[in-house]
Design an enzyme around this catalytic site. Structure first.
Site, PDB file in Angstrom:
ATOM      1  N   GLY A 136       0.299  -1.485   0.349  1.00 39.00           N
ATOM      2  CA  GLY A 136       0.155  -0.418   0.009  1.00 39.00           C
ATOM      3  C   GLY A 136       0.928   1.008   0.081  1.00 39.00           C
ATOM      4  N   CYS A 137       0.494   2.668   0.784  1.00 30.63           N
ATOM      5  CA  CYS A 137       1.165   3.696   0.600  1.00 30.63           C
ATOM      6  C   CYS A 137       2.022   4.175   1.457  1.00 30.63           C
ATOM      7  CB  CYS A 137       0.023   4.472   0.569  1.00 30.63           C
ATOM      8  SG  CYS A 137      -1.267   4.297  -0.964  1.00 30.63           S
ATOM      9  N   VAL A 138       2.767   3.348   1.531  1.00 29.91           N
ATOM     10  CA  VAL A 138       3.641   2.784   2.858  1.00 29.91           C
ATOM     11  C   VAL A 138       4.888   2.898   2.474  1.00 29.91           C
ATOM     12  CG1 VAL A 138       2.319   2.248   4.283  1.00 29.91           C
ATOM     13  CG2 VAL A 138       3.400   0.331   3.537  1.00 29.91           C
TER      14      VAL A 138
END
Ligand code: SF4
Ligand code: SF4
Lengths: 110, 183, 466
Positions: free
Chosen positions: A108-110
């Site tokens: 994801g957006c990490v």
């Protein structure tokens, strides 16, 4: 795509994350750490064991704050912060520490 | 010859209409708004025709494009016998100047050469040839031969246009993303 | 496919593509299938047909793309990227391209072309900056999405995006966070906030009947600076006395299917959020700081149809609460900060906010200005609707794309440097999880401290008078 040590070997994914969480052992951690230019100290091991225990409990890597709090409990409050984790794992506690601990890649957006 | 020119022109008009239908259908389907936010409200026809953004981003390109299109429009009117004496000379000058600039930058700038297909050069050349042959007929070598050359080039142009990218025209007003977001 | 030197993300594994209903491997007849898929897409989407037809190769977009500016690779020029799809479209769907391919730049979809598709359509972050330069508004992002969806249909997907979509279908979020782990994380946050403020500020999960369902990128549960933003949301809602909840069924705002260009999956992911709101009986959906999620959310009414209302952005709500005096911010709590705003591409160019046109640019600025002592702007032409992508959007936020990500961030880094050196900026705020993660990782390569990346709601949380 495998890590190897002695006559043992472990498959990993395209980014170097272990395929099978259960197949991890200390030898493997040392192998991955060496590939990441890290020499494992007792503080590293504390982090790695906590990550593994958390993943075994929750089937997911702990949030970074959860991790730093655990580190504070185990290694003392002055070490329970992201900066210290980053000194231990320059590639970041989320990615590099998880990789060495045999956890899958955080997505994801990490 | 006049009949041929007229037929070719009719072909052009038909082609334009046919291709227009593609753009007249209102974009639907994807659901994530195609519009781009352009500050200052609805994109009016004037704004659409003036290409204000292009003027700010690339003034020389804007100028060349305006000269070419303006000249073309003036000459079209002149051909339809609307103020021919007034429009011809400035129209021809603008069109030839604009085209020369467009062709020049496409030839000289490496970035432009790289993104161009042969047809991009050929179309500019064809337009330029049309303008130059017309000018030659009017002012340099008037006569039957010059007229034939000009008319022949005109027919080629009319036949080629419907298949070319020069049909970007309807997009000026119908471009899905040039419609503003809050419409 | 053979290896090539240009950047390319890892390929999705067969099982993760199959889970999404795509073939796992390149089929024998991939060429025909791809061309057929292109034909279907163009028929279904007239704007795509327009974008493929209308380009005059004027070059106005030549220097618009951060990926080109950062890499210097002419293949990353927007028009060059479009041409990869356009050439194949010409070859198969136009008379000129069928008869005289060489003349009009029409090309067959052969293996070399497929390689270029895979590489260059995965170096585009679908940020739409180029579209604001094009006189016809040709939107490369739409072309990229179309190309990626065609690639998926012939078994060529990007690993991280495919895995994430499968994960969100399965677990409700991109991380794979299960409800028990989520609750545990939220408990830990409640503890932290109690320690910091001495107050019981709740992080409710799955509470039916709450007024607001807050949907936020799962990064907000995971790492900094994201988590501080989540704390900001909770504090604001607490201070305003609004009852709210998170949902374990929809514990993710992000919608990676937008990146893949798959309308079907995009709707499915969006619908799951709407369903969660209906199940919990919340009257209002509010979205946290996530760029592309907001683009999709802003378009819920068009996307999901019926009478689905438009969700609200947390910044819009916060702006209103500040405006009518329900909450109060004390900027001196952020003393010493001079903050510049990085407009996220999908917010600035893919959506609106509030009721006024341009609200997506004005509202974040207004909230930021209320939260910090000083705001500064980066140079004109690099912000607002001309903002530069962070370099990590569109699914590029993976380790193997690091080199491209660092280079793609160069235009933003240069603008930031001007704001730092010229106007004394100390921090850069972003309102997107991808922007925050990307900048935290790549700005150090441009000589900045990772700590200078903050979120607006993070600053609001610190300035809020409780
Ligand atoms: S959408 Fe953004 S990344 Fe893609 S070509 Fe345009 S400017 Fe470049
Ligand atoms: S600006 Fe638009 S018309 Fe000009 S080359 Fe780029 S995409 Fe084509």
């Amino acid at each position: 795509m495998r890590y190897a040590y002695g006559d043992k070997s472990w498959p990993h994914d395209e980014n170097g994350y272990l395929e099978h969480f259960e197949s991890w052992d200390e030898d493997l951690a040392a192998v991955i750490a060496a590939a990441e230019d890290i020499i494992l100290t007792p503080e590293h091991w504390e982090v790695l064991y906590f990550l593994r225990q958390y993943y075994a409990d929750f089937e997911i890597a702990p949030a970074i704050r959860v991790l730093t709090k655990a580190v504070a409990r185990r290694l003392g409050p002055e070490k329970g912060n992201e900066a210290h984790l980053r000194r231990l794992f320059p590639g970041g506690p989320a990615k590099q520490a998880c990789k060495i601990a045999g956890l899958p890649r955080p997505t994801g957006c990490v | 010859m006049d009949v041929l020119v007229t037929a070719a022109f009719a072909f052009l008009l038909g082609g334009i209409l046919l291709r227009m239908t593609v753009f007249l259908r209102r974009p639907q389907g994807r659901g994530v708004q195609p519009g781009l936010p352009i500050r200052g409200g609805r994109l009016g026809l004037v704004e659409a025709l003036l290409f204000r953004r292009l003027w700010r981003d690339a003034p020389s390109l804007w100028l060349a494009s305006m000269a070419f299109h303006g000249g073309l429009a003036a000459l079209l009117l002149a051909h339809l016998n609307i103020a021919p004496h007034l429009l011809r000379a400035p129209g021809a000058a603008a069109m030839i100047g604009g085209l020369a600039w467009l062709l020049g930058r496409r030839l000289v700038l490496p970035a432009m050469r790289r993104i161009s297909a042969p047809s991009d050069f050929l179309l500019l050349l064809l337009l330029l040839a049309n303008a130059l042959s017309g000018a030659a007929f009017l002012w340099l070598v008037p006569g039957e031969m010059s007229l034939l050359v000009h008319q022949g080039l005109g027919i080629v142009l009319f036949l080629v246009l419907p298949f070319s990218k020069l049909l970007h025209a309807p997009g000026i007003v119908l471009s899905p993303s040039r419609r503003v977001l809050h419409d | 496919m053979t290896e090539e030197k240009t950047a390319r993300p890892h390929r999705a594994r067969p099982e993760s593509l199959e889970a999404l209903g795509f073939p796992g491997e390149l089929p024998e007849d991939w060429q025909q299938r791809a061309v057929a898929a292109l034909g279907r897409r163009v028929r279904k989407q007239p704007d795509l047909r327009f974008f493929l037809n209308a380009c005059v190769k004027c070059g106005a977009c030549n220097d618009a793309c951060h990926a080109f500016l950062g890499t210097g690779d002419p293949g990353n020029r927007p028009v060059a990227r479009q041409d990869l799809l356009r050439a194949v479209h010409r070859r198969h769907f136009t008379l000129a391209g069928r008869l005289f391919p060489k003349l009009v730049g029409a090309l067959d979809l052969d293996e070399a072309m497929l390689e270029r598709w895979y590489s260059y359509f995965h170096q585009c972050s679908e940020c739409r900056r180029c579209a604001t330069f094009c006189p016809f508004g040709i939107d490369t992002a739409e072309i990229t999405m179309a190309a990626r969806s065609i690639l998926a249909e012939i078994g060529l997907g990007q690993k991280s995006v495919a895995e994430v979509i499968a994960k969100v279908h399965r677990t409700g979020n991109n991380l794979g966070l299960n409800p028990r782990a989520l609750r545990h994380t939220l408990d830990s946050l409640e503890e932290d906030v109690r320690e910091e403020t001495g107050m019981d500020i709740r992080f409710p999960l799955d509470e039916a009947g709450a007024d607001i369902l807050l949907v936020t990128p799962s990064a907000d549960f995971y790492s900094e600076p994201h988590v501080s933003g989540l704390i900001g949301y909770a504090k604001v809602l607490h201070a305003a006395g609004i009852s709210w909840t998170l949902s374990s069924h929809a514990s993710e705002a992000a919608n990676f299917a937008l990146f893949l260009g798959s309308d079907e999956h995009m709707r499915r992911i969006a619908r799951r959020i709407q369903e969660a709101a209906e199940e919990l009986g919340t009257s209002r959906l509010v979205f946290g700081e996530c760029g592309h999620a907001w683009r999709v959310a802003y378009n819920f009414p068009a996307l999901l149809g019926g009478d689905v209302p438009r969700p609200r952005h947390i910044l819009d709500l916060t702006h209103e609460l500040i405006g009518n005096g329900i909450i109060r911010l004390d900027p001196s709590r952020n003393a010493g900060m001079a903050v510049t705003l990085h407009d996220s591409c999908n917010v600035a160019r893919g959506s609106g906010m509030g009721v006024h046109p341009g609200g997506q640019l004005d509202i974040p600025r207004a909230v930021l200005a209320a939260a910090v002592p000083r705001t500064v702007e980066m140079p004109a032409g690099t912000t607002g609707d001309r903002t530069f992508c962070c370099g990590g959007g569109g699914g590029l936020l993976t380790d193997e794309m690091m080199e491209i990500r660092i280079k793609g961030a160069a235009p933003r880094a240069a603008a930031l440097r001007q704001a730092v050196e010229g106007s004394g900026a100390t921090h850069m705020a972003a309102i997107c999880a991808i922007c925050k993660s990307q900048f935290s990782e790549v700005l150090p390569h441009h000589g900045f401290d990772r700590g200078m990346v903050v979120g607006i709601m993070q600053l609001v949380g610190r300035a809020l008078v409780l």
